[in-house]
Enzyme design. Sequence first.
Site, mmCIF file in Angstrom:
data_model
loop_
_atom_site.group_PDB
_atom_site.id
_atom_site.type_symbol
_atom_site.label_atom_id
_atom_site.label_comp_id
_atom_site.label_asym_id
_atom_site.label_seq_id
_atom_site.Cartn_x
_atom_site.Cartn_y
_atom_site.Cartn_z
ATOM 1 N N GLU A 118 0.834 -1.208 0.000
ATOM 2 C CA GLU A 118 0.000 0.000 0.000
ATOM 3 C C GLU A 118 0.869 1.257 0.000
ATOM 4 O O GLU A 118 0.377 2.345 0.309
ATOM 5 C CB GLU A 118 -0.931 0.017 1.223
ATOM 6 C CG GLU A 118 -1.860 -1.170 1.351
ATOM 7 C CD GLU A 118 -3.199 -1.004 0.619
ATOM 8 O OE1 GLU A 118 -3.321 -0.013 -0.125
ATOM 9 O OE2 GLU A 118 -4.068 -1.869 0.784
ATOM 10 N N HIS A 141 -3.037 1.461 8.839
ATOM 11 C CA HIS A 141 -4.155 0.711 8.259
ATOM 12 C C HIS A 141 -4.232 -0.628 8.977
ATOM 13 O O HIS A 141 -3.227 -1.321 9.117
ATOM 14 C CB HIS A 141 -3.943 0.492 6.752
ATOM 15 C CG HIS A 141 -4.821 -0.584 6.208
ATOM 16 N ND1 HIS A 141 -6.190 -0.541 6.304
ATOM 17 C CD2 HIS A 141 -4.531 -1.766 5.608
ATOM 18 C CE1 HIS A 141 -6.701 -1.632 5.775
ATOM 19 N NE2 HIS A 141 -5.718 -2.403 5.355
ATOM 20 N N HIS A 143 -7.308 -3.947 10.496
ATOM 21 C CA HIS A 143 -8.588 -4.636 10.265
ATOM 22 C C HIS A 143 -9.328 -4.866 11.593
ATOM 23 O O HIS A 143 -9.409 -6.008 12.057
ATOM 24 C CB HIS A 143 -8.335 -5.991 9.577
ATOM 25 C CG HIS A 143 -7.557 -5.933 8.288
ATOM 26 N ND1 HIS A 143 -6.883 -7.014 7.761
ATOM 27 C CD2 HIS A 143 -7.357 -4.910 7.416
ATOM 28 C CE1 HIS A 143 -6.303 -6.669 6.616
ATOM 29 N NE2 HIS A 143 -6.557 -5.391 6.394
ATOM 30 N N HIS A 214 -13.391 -4.036 4.804
ATOM 31 C CA HIS A 214 -11.957 -4.286 4.741
ATOM 32 C C HIS A 214 -11.255 -3.851 6.035
ATOM 33 O O HIS A 214 -10.696 -4.685 6.738
ATOM 34 C CB HIS A 214 -11.366 -3.576 3.510
ATOM 35 C CG HIS A 214 -9.886 -3.720 3.367
ATOM 36 N ND1 HIS A 214 -9.195 -3.365 2.244
ATOM 37 C CD2 HIS A 214 -8.936 -4.167 4.226
ATOM 38 C CE1 HIS A 214 -7.901 -3.599 2.400
ATOM 39 N NE2 HIS A 214 -7.729 -4.080 3.597
HETATM 40 O O1 2HA Z 1 -0.977 -5.070 3.424
HETATM 41 O O2 2HA Z 1 -3.968 -5.053 4.845
HETATM 42 O O3 2HA Z 1 -4.893 -3.916 2.641
HETATM 43 C C1 2HA Z 1 -1.977 -5.801 3.949
HETATM 44 C C2 2HA Z 1 -3.284 -5.122 3.863
HETATM 45 C C3 2HA Z 1 -3.688 -4.542 2.572
HETATM 46 ZN ZN ZN Z 2 -5.969 -4.309 4.655
#
Ligand code: 2HA
Ligand code: ZN
Length: 269
Positions: A118, A141, A143, A214
């Site tokens: 990313e 970022h 999850h 996501h």
């Molecule tokens: O790099 O979470 O969205 C791993 C991720 C990509």
């Molecule tokens: Zn991700």
Amino acid sequence: MSILDNRPALAAEVEKVAEVAGYLWTKGWAERNGGNITVNVTEQVDDTLRAMPAIAGPFPIGMTLPHIKGCYFYCKGTNRRMRDLARWPMDNGSVIRILDDCTSYEIVGDKPVMPTSELPSHLAVHDDLIAKGSNYRASVHTHPIELVAMSHNPEFLKKDVLTNILWSMIPETKAFCPRGLGIVPYMLPSSTELAEATIATLNDDYDVVMWEKHGVFAVGPDVMEAFDMIDTLTKSAIIYRDACSMGFIPTGMTPEQMKELSDVFHLPK
Ligand code: 2HA
Ligand code: ZN
């Protein structure tokens, strides 16, 4: 030898990344190689490191980013695990330098660990932050389970519906995440469209954006503050879920209580 040796300010930033990476793993938000962290460490880089030759590169970024010319970033490595980065940050991430052409970068140390898949979207966000004079230097970022679960309900994806539910679960959430949670509709991971939509939503005055089905993308002055906002929003999501699992939809704080909070704490929304 590490480029962190005798550079306590740089080492401290990388240690914070490692600490946050450990939290992401422990919370169950970072399965396998899930999630990314990049931190603009230009202010922590000294002249001797600036003069050091690269150990790998140059590599193309894939876009032109004029505002981060000559900047340095610590980046999680592509395909690396957060749980490994927590223990060995310089084996599972690297420091990169943006070259004067603003379209490529090289790796400065410690090892030729290629940055996150990313990278273009993270760097585009950093470029935009610098362009608008922001003091934000970190992007995360990840999850988060409960927030991603909530993004599967189309009703919650309408503008600020989820923000208002989360804010109303506990006063701290609005106090410490006062811009709320922006929503980016589902797009392919790592795509340019996702990067552009993320920047547009951050500029619509959010510090944290939800990537539908996501994860979330947060920016902050440092990695700890970016993490804290995601953690605070997730706390509210868990309270919402727990109330529902007890058999009722939580009422939430009233609009009057929310307004009083905003007035007393001088919150922007
Ligand atoms: O790099 O979470 O969205 C791993 C991720 C990509
Ligand atoms: Zn991700």
